[in-house]
Design a protein around this motif. Sequence first.
Motif, PDB file in Angstrom:
ATOM      1  N   LEU A  99     -20.618   2.598  48.134  1.00  0.00           N
ATOM      2  CA  LEU A  99     -20.088   3.839  47.576  1.00  0.00           C
ATOM      3  C   LEU A  99     -21.072   4.959  47.874  1.00  0.00           C
ATOM      4  O   LEU A  99     -22.290   4.776  47.734  1.00  0.00           O
ATOM      5  N   ALA A 100     -20.557   6.121  48.274  1.00  0.00           N
ATOM      6  CA  ALA A 100     -21.442   7.233  48.624  1.00  0.00           C
ATOM      7  C   ALA A 100     -20.879   8.530  48.065  1.00  0.00           C
ATOM      8  O   ALA A 100     -19.652   8.745  48.037  1.00  0.00           O
ATOM      9  N   LEU A 101     -21.765   9.402  47.636  1.00  0.00           N
ATOM     10  CA  LEU A 101     -21.384  10.721  47.140  1.00  0.00           C
ATOM     11  C   LEU A 101     -21.400  11.731  48.277  1.00  0.00           C
ATOM     12  O   LEU A 101     -22.242  11.671  49.178  1.00  0.00           O
ATOM     13  N   ALA A 102     -20.468  12.679  48.218  1.00  0.00           N
ATOM     14  CA  ALA A 102     -20.445  13.771  49.186  1.00  0.00           C
ATOM     15  C   ALA A 102     -19.926  15.021  48.489  1.00  0.00           C
ATOM     16  O   ALA A 102     -19.196  14.939  47.488  1.00  0.00           O
ATOM     17  N   GLN A 103     -20.326  16.174  48.991  1.00  0.00           N
ATOM     18  CA  GLN A 103     -19.755  17.416  48.500  1.00  0.00           C
ATOM     19  C   GLN A 103     -18.312  17.504  48.982  1.00  0.00           C
ATOM     20  O   GLN A 103     -18.015  17.236  50.150  1.00  0.00           O
ATOM     21  N   ALA A 104     -17.411  17.888  48.091  1.00  0.00           N
ATOM     22  CA  ALA A 104     -16.001  17.977  48.462  1.00  0.00           C
ATOM     23  C   ALA A 104     -15.792  18.930  49.633  1.00  0.00           C
ATOM     24  O   ALA A 104     -14.919  18.707  50.476  1.00  0.00           O
ATOM     25  N   ARG A 105     -16.618  19.968  49.717  1.00  0.00           N
ATOM     26  CA  ARG A 105     -16.469  20.939  50.812  1.00  0.00           C
ATOM     27  C   ARG A 105     -16.812  20.336  52.170  1.00  0.00           C
ATOM     28  O   ARG A 105     -16.448  20.894  53.210  1.00  0.00           O
ATOM     29  N   ASP A 106     -17.529  19.214  52.169  1.00  0.00           N
ATOM     30  CA  ASP A 106     -17.990  18.612  53.425  1.00  0.00           C
ATOM     31  C   ASP A 106     -17.041  17.576  54.000  1.00  0.00           C
ATOM     32  O   ASP A 106     -17.181  17.186  55.162  1.00  0.00           O
ATOM     33  N   VAL A 107     -16.093  17.088  53.219  1.00  0.00           N
ATOM     34  CA  VAL A 107     -15.241  16.014  53.714  1.00  0.00           C
ATOM     35  C   VAL A 107     -14.225  16.563  54.711  1.00  0.00           C
ATOM     36  O   VAL A 107     -13.727  17.681  54.568  1.00  0.00           O
ATOM     37  N   VAL A 108     -13.936  15.760  55.735  1.00  0.00           N
ATOM     38  CA  VAL A 108     -12.944  16.120  56.752  1.00  0.00           C
ATOM     39  C   VAL A 108     -11.935  14.982  56.830  1.00  0.00           C
ATOM     40  O   VAL A 108     -12.319  13.827  57.058  1.00  0.00           O
ATOM     41  N   ALA A 109     -10.672  15.303  56.617  1.00  0.00           N
ATOM     42  CA  ALA A 109      -9.633  14.276  56.682  1.00  0.00           C
ATOM     43  C   ALA A 109      -9.512  13.738  58.106  1.00  0.00           C
ATOM     44  O   ALA A 109      -9.602  14.495  59.080  1.00  0.00           O
ATOM     45  N   VAL A 110      -9.309  12.442  58.225  1.00  0.00           N
ATOM     46  CA  VAL A 110      -9.180  11.802  59.537  1.00  0.00           C
ATOM     47  C   VAL A 110      -7.768  12.039  60.056  1.00  0.00           C
ATOM     48  O   VAL A 110      -6.789  11.698  59.379  1.00  0.00           O
ATOM     49  N   PRO A 111      -7.619  12.635  61.251  1.00  0.00           N
ATOM     50  CA  PRO A 111      -6.273  12.904  61.781  1.00  0.00           C
ATOM     51  C   PRO A 111      -5.485  11.620  62.001  1.00  0.00           C
ATOM     52  O   PRO A 111      -6.051  10.562  62.276  1.00  0.00           O
ATOM     53  N   ALA A 112      -4.191  11.728  61.887  1.00  0.00           N
ATOM     54  CA  ALA A 112      -3.319  10.587  62.141  1.00  0.00           C
ATOM     55  C   ALA A 112      -3.518  10.088  63.567  1.00  0.00           C
ATOM     56  O   ALA A 112      -3.645  10.877  64.502  1.00  0.00           O
ATOM     57  N   GLY A 113      -3.578   8.783  63.704  1.00  0.00           N
ATOM     58  CA  GLY A 113      -3.725   8.182  65.019  1.00  0.00           C
ATOM     59  C   GLY A 113      -5.150   7.983  65.476  1.00  0.00           C
ATOM     60  O   GLY A 113      -5.378   7.373  66.528  1.00  0.00           O
ATOM     61  N   LEU A 114      -6.115   8.495  64.711  1.00  0.00           N
ATOM     62  CA  LEU A 114      -7.522   8.327  65.084  1.00  0.00           C
ATOM     63  C   LEU A 114      -8.135   7.212  64.246  1.00  0.00           C
ATOM     64  O   LEU A 114      -8.073   7.238  63.009  1.00  0.00           O
ATOM     65  N   ASP A 115      -8.727   6.233  64.909  1.00  0.00           N
ATOM     66  CA  ASP A 115      -9.367   5.121  64.210  1.00  0.00           C
ATOM     67  C   ASP A 115     -10.546   5.621  63.393  1.00  0.00           C
ATOM     68  O   ASP A 115     -11.299   6.495  63.839  1.00  0.00           O
ATOM     69  N   LEU A 116     -10.733   5.087  62.197  1.00  0.00           N
ATOM     70  CA  LEU A 116     -11.802   5.550  61.326  1.00  0.00           C
ATOM     71  C   LEU A 116     -13.169   5.341  61.948  1.00  0.00           C
ATOM     72  O   LEU A 116     -14.052   6.201  61.830  1.00  0.00           O
ATOM     73  N   ALA A 117     -13.377   4.220  62.618  1.00  0.00           N
ATOM     74  CA  ALA A 117     -14.667   3.979  63.260  1.00  0.00           C
ATOM     75  C   ALA A 117     -14.970   5.064  64.291  1.00  0.00           C
ATOM     76  O   ALA A 117     -16.098   5.565  64.386  1.00  0.00           O
ATOM     77  N   ASP A 118     -13.952   5.449  65.072  1.00  0.00           N
ATOM     78  CA  ASP A 118     -14.148   6.508  66.050  1.00  0.00           C
ATOM     79  C   ASP A 118     -14.476   7.825  65.358  1.00  0.00           C
ATOM     80  O   ASP A 118     -15.307   8.615  65.835  1.00  0.00           O
ATOM     81  N   ALA A 119     -13.817   8.098  64.250  1.00  0.00           N
ATOM     82  CA  ALA A 119     -14.074   9.336  63.517  1.00  0.00           C
ATOM     83  C   ALA A 119     -15.513   9.388  63.011  1.00  0.00           C
ATOM     84  O   ALA A 119     -16.177  10.423  63.085  1.00  0.00           O
ATOM     85  N   VAL A 120     -16.008   8.260  62.501  1.00  0.00           N
ATOM     86  CA  VAL A 120     -17.395   8.222  62.021  1.00  0.00           C
ATOM     87  C   VAL A 120     -18.371   8.391  63.189  1.00  0.00           C
ATOM     88  O   VAL A 120     -19.385   9.073  63.075  1.00  0.00           O
TER      89      VAL A 120
END
Length: 313
Positions: A99-120
């Motif tokens: 579990l990790a904390l982040a500022q809400a302003r910093d989060v970026v939604a992962v676009p549809a069709g993009l694998d989460l590993a690739d996004a990270v």
Amino acid sequence: MRAVVMDEFGGPEVLRVRSVEDPAPGPGQVLIAVQYASVTFVETQVRAGAGPFGRPALPRVPGNGVGGRIVAAGPEADPALVGTLVVSTTGGVGGYAELALAQARDVVAVPAGLDLADAVALLADGRTAVLLHGQAEVKPGERVLVEAAGGGVGSLLTQLAAASGAHVIGAARGAAKSSLVLSLGAAAYVDYGQPGWEEQARDLDLVFDGVGGELGTRAAALLRDGGRISVYGMASGAEAEIDRDRVRVLGLTGPPGPAEQHALITEALTLAAEGRLRPVIGQTFPLDQAAAAHQAIETRATTGKTLLTVSAS
């Protein structure tokens, strides 16, 4: 929850997994159930006590980039974010955990069709590559040398420069990375572990230098008068010697602000979702092998991006 904790500075062995208290989101924060955590070269420097910003306080859970689903929102954070699959920076700490904390302003939604590993994989390296490529104003037909072209940032810069119509020369150490670099759009590959590599990379218009030291110095000398060198790191541990009267120096002058950072990450993820940018994930390690991940990076036994796999859902 399980987390990687370092109680002292030193070698990779100081990274130990243990159970710690679950964090709770404060004002403006969200809590992310981490599926993947990014591992960077700078994090190995911090662990060793030789980071660029001094020694942080201990004990410490390393990690500055994660991907996963938001499971809680603190006061002043939009509760509608809960359930969203996102990537985010963590402020430099806390990423190697379930579990990790982040500022809400910093989060970026992962676009549809993009694998989460690739996004990270694109979280830190993608924003850096997009920023540097934009600053350099790469033009069609220019001769561009990308150092560490098989690495996280280098592999992305190779693709971006090639897509701009440049004649890209990808440089890395060892013949094994040649096929990877060429598959990313480079017109040529040079192995700077071999003597005389400079003969294959003369009359350059632009160098992307993330290594510094002797390699960066030699690469800068290959630039035409009035050429550009984009300096964004010194993996060698030393700065390159550059004749600033002969060439123009570009690169990172400081970390981007939150709004610019968010925009750069969004652009990188959008390019990837559209199939125009491909992160290279060379290796993954489970959370309890974070020490092995650090050792692999330090011994140059990696290609592309290194990730920790934390959970499957």
